[in-house]
Design an enzyme around this catalytic site. Structure first.
Site, PDB file in Angstrom:
ATOM      1  CE  LYS A 102      75.153 -15.177  51.199  1.00 34.54           C
ATOM      2  NZ  LYS A 102      74.921 -13.770  51.881  1.00 34.54           N
ATOM      3  CE1 TYR A 117      72.961 -12.307  46.970  1.00 36.00           C
ATOM      4  CE2 TYR A 117      74.873 -13.193  46.546  1.00 36.00           C
ATOM      5  CZ  TYR A 117      74.126 -13.109  47.354  1.00 36.00           C
ATOM      6  OH  TYR A 117      74.099 -13.883  48.651  1.00 36.00           O
ATOM      7  CG  ASN A 155      75.172 -12.606  55.307  1.00 38.61           C
ATOM      8  OD1 ASN A 155      75.795 -13.139  54.479  1.00 38.61           O
ATOM      9  ND2 ASN A 155      74.004 -11.624  55.188  1.00 38.61           N
ATOM     10  CG  HIS A 202      70.893 -16.708  49.104  1.00 41.63           C
ATOM     11  ND1 HIS A 202      70.675 -15.625  48.944  1.00 41.63           N
ATOM     12  CD2 HIS A 202      69.927 -17.625  48.167  1.00 41.63           C
ATOM     13  CE1 HIS A 202      69.346 -15.534  48.013  1.00 41.63           C
ATOM     14  NE2 HIS A 202      69.242 -16.737  47.867  1.00 41.63           N
ATOM     15  CD  GLU A 214      67.358 -16.743  44.907  1.00 42.64           C
ATOM     16  OE1 GLU A 214      67.365 -15.506  45.218  1.00 42.64           O
ATOM     17  OE2 GLU A 214      67.074 -17.426  45.795  1.00 42.64           O
TER      18      GLU A 214
HETATM   19  P1  IDP Z   1      69.646 -11.371  52.534  1.00 40.51           P
HETATM   20  O1  IDP Z   1      70.626 -12.454  52.201  1.00 40.51           O
HETATM   21  O2  IDP Z   1      69.326 -11.510  54.131  1.00 40.51           O
HETATM   22  O3  IDP Z   1      68.476 -11.744  51.553  1.00 40.51           O
HETATM   23  P2  IDP Z   1      70.045  -9.069  50.916  1.00 40.51           P
HETATM   24  O4  IDP Z   1      69.475  -7.684  51.180  1.00 40.51           O
HETATM   25  O5  IDP Z   1      69.184  -9.752  49.956  1.00 40.51           O
HETATM   26  O6  IDP Z   1      69.947  -9.943  52.246  1.00 40.51           O
HETATM   27  O7  IDP Z   1      71.420  -8.902  50.452  1.00 40.51           O
HETATM   28  C1  IDP Z   1      72.181 -10.088  49.976  1.00 40.51           C
HETATM   29  C2  IDP Z   1      73.561 -10.069  50.579  1.00 40.51           C
HETATM   30  O8  IDP Z   1      74.155  -9.034  50.229  1.00 40.51           O
HETATM   31  C3  IDP Z   1      73.290 -10.220  51.883  1.00 40.51           C
HETATM   32  O9  IDP Z   1      73.242 -11.512  52.532  1.00 40.51           O
HETATM   33  C4  IDP Z   1      74.864  -9.664  52.482  1.00 40.51           C
HETATM   34  O10 IDP Z   1      75.810 -10.964  52.067  1.00 40.51           O
HETATM   35  C5  IDP Z   1      74.934  -8.606  51.398  1.00 40.51           C
HETATM   36  N1  IDP Z   1      74.702  -7.408  52.134  1.00 40.51           N
HETATM   37  C6  IDP Z   1      73.564  -6.698  52.168  1.00 40.51           C
HETATM   38  N2  IDP Z   1      73.535  -5.742  52.591  1.00 40.51           N
HETATM   39  C7  IDP Z   1      75.069  -5.400  52.758  1.00 40.51           C
HETATM   40  C8  IDP Z   1      75.909  -4.306  53.418  1.00 40.51           C
HETATM   41  O11 IDP Z   1      75.034  -3.209  53.909  1.00 40.51           O
HETATM   42  N3  IDP Z   1      77.273  -4.528  53.367  1.00 40.51           N
HETATM   43  C9  IDP Z   1      77.650  -5.584  52.935  1.00 40.51           C
HETATM   44  N4  IDP Z   1      77.069  -6.500  52.485  1.00 40.51           N
HETATM   45  C10 IDP Z   1      75.807  -6.823  52.430  1.00 40.51           C
HETATM   46 MG    MG Z   2      68.126 -11.443  49.389  1.00 37.13          MG
END
Ligand code: IDP
Ligand code: MG
Length: 150
Positions: free
Chosen positions: A10, A50, A113, A116, A127
């Site tokens: 990212k 997303y 974070n 992805h 994807e």
């Molecule tokens: P993943 O990336 O581990 O698959 P997902 O639940 O699919 O996690 O969420 C996609 C992305 O959305 C996460 O990687 C993160 O960047 C963002 N995200 C998910 N939950 C939150 C939140 O509670 N606050 C802010 N960003 C979030």
């Molecule tokens: Mg995800």
């Protein structure tokens, strides 16, 4: 089973110049990178990628984050690669991610974070199709004592 996963560094990973270290995590494990693209994601692509989170409160900030600067998109191939990469990446919340995972070692914030990775064969196929044309994927054979893939 040999699988392909869609993985993406990212904008924060690119900005923080962590690309080499993150590539090493996958290469050191024995996975095969078969496509790579530095891409400035636009709003449409971010919202499609997303889409499952469209109703979540964090969706607008997620789209803003992912479009803020280039990302590095990849296709990675290997035995059970989808679940293996999710383990290498670590939990979504970096504060909960184990040390030794990419998120556990390099991040502090759910909204920044680093990386992805596809969570299932169906999402990997979707994807990969969103980010890559067929002719951008180089499905070469590895000739190495340690790694022999079809
Ligand atoms: P993943 O990336 O581990 O698959 P997902 O639940 O699919 O996690 O969420 C996609 C992305 O959305 C996460 O990687 C993160 O960047 C963002 N995200 C998910 N939950 C939150 C939140 O509670 N606050 C802010 N960003 C979030
Ligand atoms: Mg995800």
């Amino acid at each position: 089973m040999i699988q392909k996963s869609f993985v993406m560094m990212k904008p924060d990973a690119v900005q923080r110049r962590l690309m080499g270290k993150i590539f090493s995590r996958f290469e050191d494990k024995g996975l095969q990178v078969i496509a790579v693209k530095l891409i400035q994601i636009d709003e449409d692509l971010a919202k499609t990628h997303y889409g499952e989170h469209a109703e979540k409160p964090f969706f607008p900030s997620l789209v803003e984050y992912i479009t803020s600067s280039p990302s590095l998109a990849m296709v990675i191939k290997g035995e059970e690669v989808i679940s293996t990469i999710r383990k290498i990446v670590g939990a979504t919340n970096p504060l909960e991610a184990d040390l030794g995972t990419i998120r556990g070692d390099f991040a502090m914030d759910m909204g920044r974070n680093i990386i992805h990775a596809s969570d299932s064969p169906a999402s990997a196929e979707r994807e990969i199709g969103l980010f890559f044309d067929e002719d951008e994927i180089c499905d070469y054979k590895i000739i190495d004592n340690n790694l022999i893939y079809e």
